[in-house]
Scaffold this motif. Structure first.
Motif, mmCIF file in Angstrom:
data_model
loop_
_atom_site.group_PDB
_atom_site.id
_atom_site.type_symbol
_atom_site.label_atom_id
_atom_site.label_comp_id
_atom_site.label_asym_id
_atom_site.label_seq_id
_atom_site.Cartn_x
_atom_site.Cartn_y
_atom_site.Cartn_z
ATOM 1 N N VAL A 1 -9.648 6.532 -5.588
ATOM 2 C CA VAL A 1 -9.179 5.552 -4.947
ATOM 3 C C VAL A 1 -7.654 5.193 -5.158
ATOM 4 C CG1 VAL A 1 -9.286 2.915 -4.270
ATOM 5 C CG2 VAL A 1 -11.252 4.377 -5.239
ATOM 6 N N THR A 2 -7.099 5.146 -3.773
ATOM 7 C CA THR A 2 -5.731 4.991 -3.747
ATOM 8 C C THR A 2 -5.489 3.624 -2.904
ATOM 9 O OG1 THR A 2 -5.052 7.198 -3.475
ATOM 10 C CG2 THR A 2 -3.456 5.582 -2.586
ATOM 11 N N LEU A 3 -4.799 2.577 -3.745
ATOM 12 C CA LEU A 3 -4.661 1.394 -3.125
ATOM 13 C C LEU A 3 -3.430 1.187 -2.716
ATOM 14 C CD1 LEU A 3 -5.989 -1.592 -3.291
ATOM 15 C CD2 LEU A 3 -4.582 -2.019 -5.450
ATOM 16 N N VAL A 4 -3.386 0.675 -1.053
ATOM 17 C CA VAL A 4 -2.240 0.555 -0.533
ATOM 18 C C VAL A 4 -2.085 -0.511 0.396
ATOM 19 C CG1 VAL A 4 -1.976 3.058 -0.191
ATOM 20 C CG2 VAL A 4 -2.885 1.704 1.631
ATOM 21 N N ALA A 5 -0.883 -1.296 0.654
ATOM 22 C CA ALA A 5 -0.746 -2.362 1.237
ATOM 23 C C ALA A 5 -0.870 -2.244 2.874
ATOM 24 C CB ALA A 5 0.551 -3.163 1.144
ATOM 25 N N GLY A 6 -1.446 -2.796 3.813
ATOM 26 C CA GLY A 6 -1.495 -2.641 5.212
ATOM 27 C C GLY A 6 -1.919 -3.716 5.960
ATOM 28 N N ASP A 7 -1.755 -3.739 7.183
ATOM 29 C CA ASP A 7 -2.188 -4.899 7.965
ATOM 30 C C ASP A 7 -2.927 -4.407 9.206
ATOM 31 O OD1 ASP A 7 -2.518 -7.099 9.732
ATOM 32 O OD2 ASP A 7 -0.459 -7.768 9.531
ATOM 33 N N VAL A 8 -4.285 -4.641 9.296
ATOM 34 C CA VAL A 8 -5.205 -4.260 10.321
ATOM 35 C C VAL A 8 -4.804 -4.680 11.475
ATOM 36 C CG1 VAL A 8 -7.002 -5.960 10.125
ATOM 37 C CG2 VAL A 8 -7.751 -3.513 10.593
ATOM 38 N N THR A 9 -3.828 -5.681 11.838
ATOM 39 C CA THR A 9 -3.476 -6.344 13.051
ATOM 40 C C THR A 9 -2.325 -5.767 13.788
ATOM 41 O OG1 THR A 9 -2.258 -8.084 12.215
ATOM 42 C CG2 THR A 9 -4.741 -8.527 12.605
ATOM 43 N N GLN A 10 -2.023 -4.680 12.778
ATOM 44 C CA GLN A 10 -0.321 -3.932 13.320
ATOM 45 C C GLN A 10 -0.691 -2.732 13.366
ATOM 46 O OE1 GLN A 10 2.398 -5.791 14.176
ATOM 47 N NE2 GLN A 10 1.217 -7.741 13.701
ATOM 48 N N ALA A 11 -0.705 -1.863 14.638
ATOM 49 C CA ALA A 11 -0.963 -0.671 15.067
ATOM 50 C C ALA A 11 -0.244 0.444 14.186
ATOM 51 C CB ALA A 11 -0.808 -0.456 16.473
ATOM 52 N N ASP A 12 1.198 0.041 13.890
ATOM 53 C CA ASP A 12 2.068 0.838 13.116
ATOM 54 C C ASP A 12 1.547 1.038 11.695
ATOM 55 O OD1 ASP A 12 3.553 1.186 15.419
ATOM 56 O OD2 ASP A 12 5.240 -0.107 14.645
ATOM 57 N N SER A 13 1.206 -0.116 11.195
ATOM 58 C CA SER A 13 0.608 -0.191 9.789
ATOM 59 C C SER A 13 -0.778 0.734 9.752
ATOM 60 C CB SER A 13 0.336 -1.580 9.460
ATOM 61 O OG SER A 13 -0.373 -1.629 7.977
ATOM 62 N N VAL A 14 -1.551 0.292 10.714
ATOM 63 C CA VAL A 14 -2.756 1.418 10.759
ATOM 64 C C VAL A 14 -2.650 2.986 10.787
ATOM 65 C CG1 VAL A 14 -4.874 1.786 12.017
ATOM 66 C CG2 VAL A 14 -3.878 -0.648 11.729
ATOM 67 N N ALA A 15 -1.716 3.012 11.659
ATOM 68 C CA ALA A 15 -1.332 4.695 11.713
ATOM 69 C C ALA A 15 -0.862 5.267 10.473
ATOM 70 C CB ALA A 15 -0.433 4.923 12.990
ATOM 71 N N ALA A 16 -0.011 4.335 9.707
ATOM 72 C CA ALA A 16 0.599 4.658 8.522
ATOM 73 C C ALA A 16 -0.339 5.168 7.555
ATOM 74 C CB ALA A 16 1.887 3.902 8.127
ATOM 75 N N VAL A 17 -1.239 4.121 7.215
ATOM 76 C CA VAL A 17 -2.241 4.184 6.172
ATOM 77 C C VAL A 17 -3.466 5.099 6.487
ATOM 78 C CG1 VAL A 17 -1.491 1.999 5.233
ATOM 79 C CG2 VAL A 17 -3.431 2.146 6.794
ATOM 80 N N ALA A 18 -3.534 5.400 7.835
ATOM 81 C CA ALA A 18 -4.908 6.077 8.335
ATOM 82 C C ALA A 18 -4.399 7.770 8.682
ATOM 83 C CB ALA A 18 -5.178 5.602 9.544
ATOM 84 N N ALA A 19 -3.032 8.011 8.438
ATOM 85 C CA ALA A 19 -2.678 9.457 8.362
ATOM 86 C C ALA A 19 -3.230 10.247 7.551
ATOM 87 C CB ALA A 19 -1.305 9.486 8.355
ATOM 88 N N GLY A 20 -3.727 11.498 7.879
ATOM 89 C CA GLY A 20 -4.594 12.490 7.179
ATOM 90 C C GLY A 20 -5.861 12.050 6.783
ATOM 91 N N HIS A 21 -6.543 11.185 7.531
ATOM 92 C CA HIS A 21 -7.732 10.660 7.015
ATOM 93 C C HIS A 21 -8.909 11.163 8.068
ATOM 94 C CE1 HIS A 21 -5.659 8.236 4.383
ATOM 95 N NE2 HIS A 21 -6.570 7.967 3.707
ATOM 96 N N ASP A 22 -9.869 11.349 7.830
ATOM 97 C CA ASP A 22 -11.192 11.878 8.795
ATOM 98 C C ASP A 22 -11.837 10.646 9.303
ATOM 99 O OD1 ASP A 22 -10.638 14.595 8.180
ATOM 100 O OD2 ASP A 22 -11.866 14.301 6.284
#
Length: 212
Positions: free
Chosen positions: A41-62
């Motif tokens: 598990v990698t714990l990160v900060a993110g905001d599901v209501t912000q598209a830029d944040s979603v894109a950043a934390v989701a990069a490289g995921h399936d």
């Protein structure tokens, strides 16, 4: 995993890690959820209501699971904003599968009749349910390549202590027999259903009821 700090989110993280997946646990404030950080598990900060944040934390995921919720803003604002941000951000990140935790009050009791439309349904609970319904409408109307699914457990308080059985029924937008609260359902088995739909998707671009 968006909303990894909540009851459904924590269970989904544990279920995915137990199956050998590497999970990015997304929360608003990692300092409050240090218990999530560990093997797999990698714990990160993110905001599901912000598209830029979603894109950043989701990069490289399936794939992604969303169990996030906020009670300090209007439910329509949160769920509508999250739906648009997830579609935009996950699309940019190239994530093809998204499974979301829905709510049982958006399920049908009869064709075209939703639980939250029943006479005397509590106004505050109905407002929360309408936020979920608005999110579902965004996904249904979206022109997207993302293969999304909203999984709705029974419209009762789920059991947070019951052990995982690995057994559940899933399918359709109508409350399943026994899914009206006459039989309990656990967060642990909800997590099984969520991860199963990531590993071997069987339902697509739909609302799917789940029950024991």
């Amino acid at each position: 995993m968006f909303g990894a700090g909540g009851r459904a989110g924590r269970r989904a993280v544990s279920e995915a890690v137990a199956r050998g997946h590497r999970v990015t646990a997304v929360v608003r404030d990692p300092a409050r959820h240090g218990h999530l950080d560990g093997d797999g598990v990698t714990l990160v900060a993110g905001d599901v209501t912000q598209a830029d944040s979603v894109a950043a934390v989701a990069a490289g995921h399936d794939a992604a699971i969303n169990a996030a919720v906020r009670l300090d803003v209007s439910t329509w604002e949160f769920f509508n904003g999250a739906a648009h941000a997830l579609l935009d951000g996950l699309g940019r990140a190239g994530v093809g599968r998204l499974v979301l935790v829905g709510i049982g009050t958006t399920l049908e009791t009869a064709p075209g009749v939703l639980v939250h439309d029943a006479p005397g349904f509590p106004a505050e609970a109905r407002e929360f349910s309408l936020g979920h319904a608005a999110q579902l409408d965004v996904f249904r109307d979206a022109d997207t390549e993302i293969d999304w699914l909203v999984v709705a457990p029974p419209p009762v308080v789920l059991d947070d202590d019951a052990p995982r059985t690995g057994r559940y029924r899933i399918g359709g937008a109508r409350i399943l027999p026994g899914g009206d609260g006459s039989a309990s359902f656990s967060y642990a088995d909800l997590a099984v259903a969520l991860v199963d739909e990531i590993e071997t998707p069987k339902h697509h671009r739909a609302l799917a009821a789940v029950a024991s």
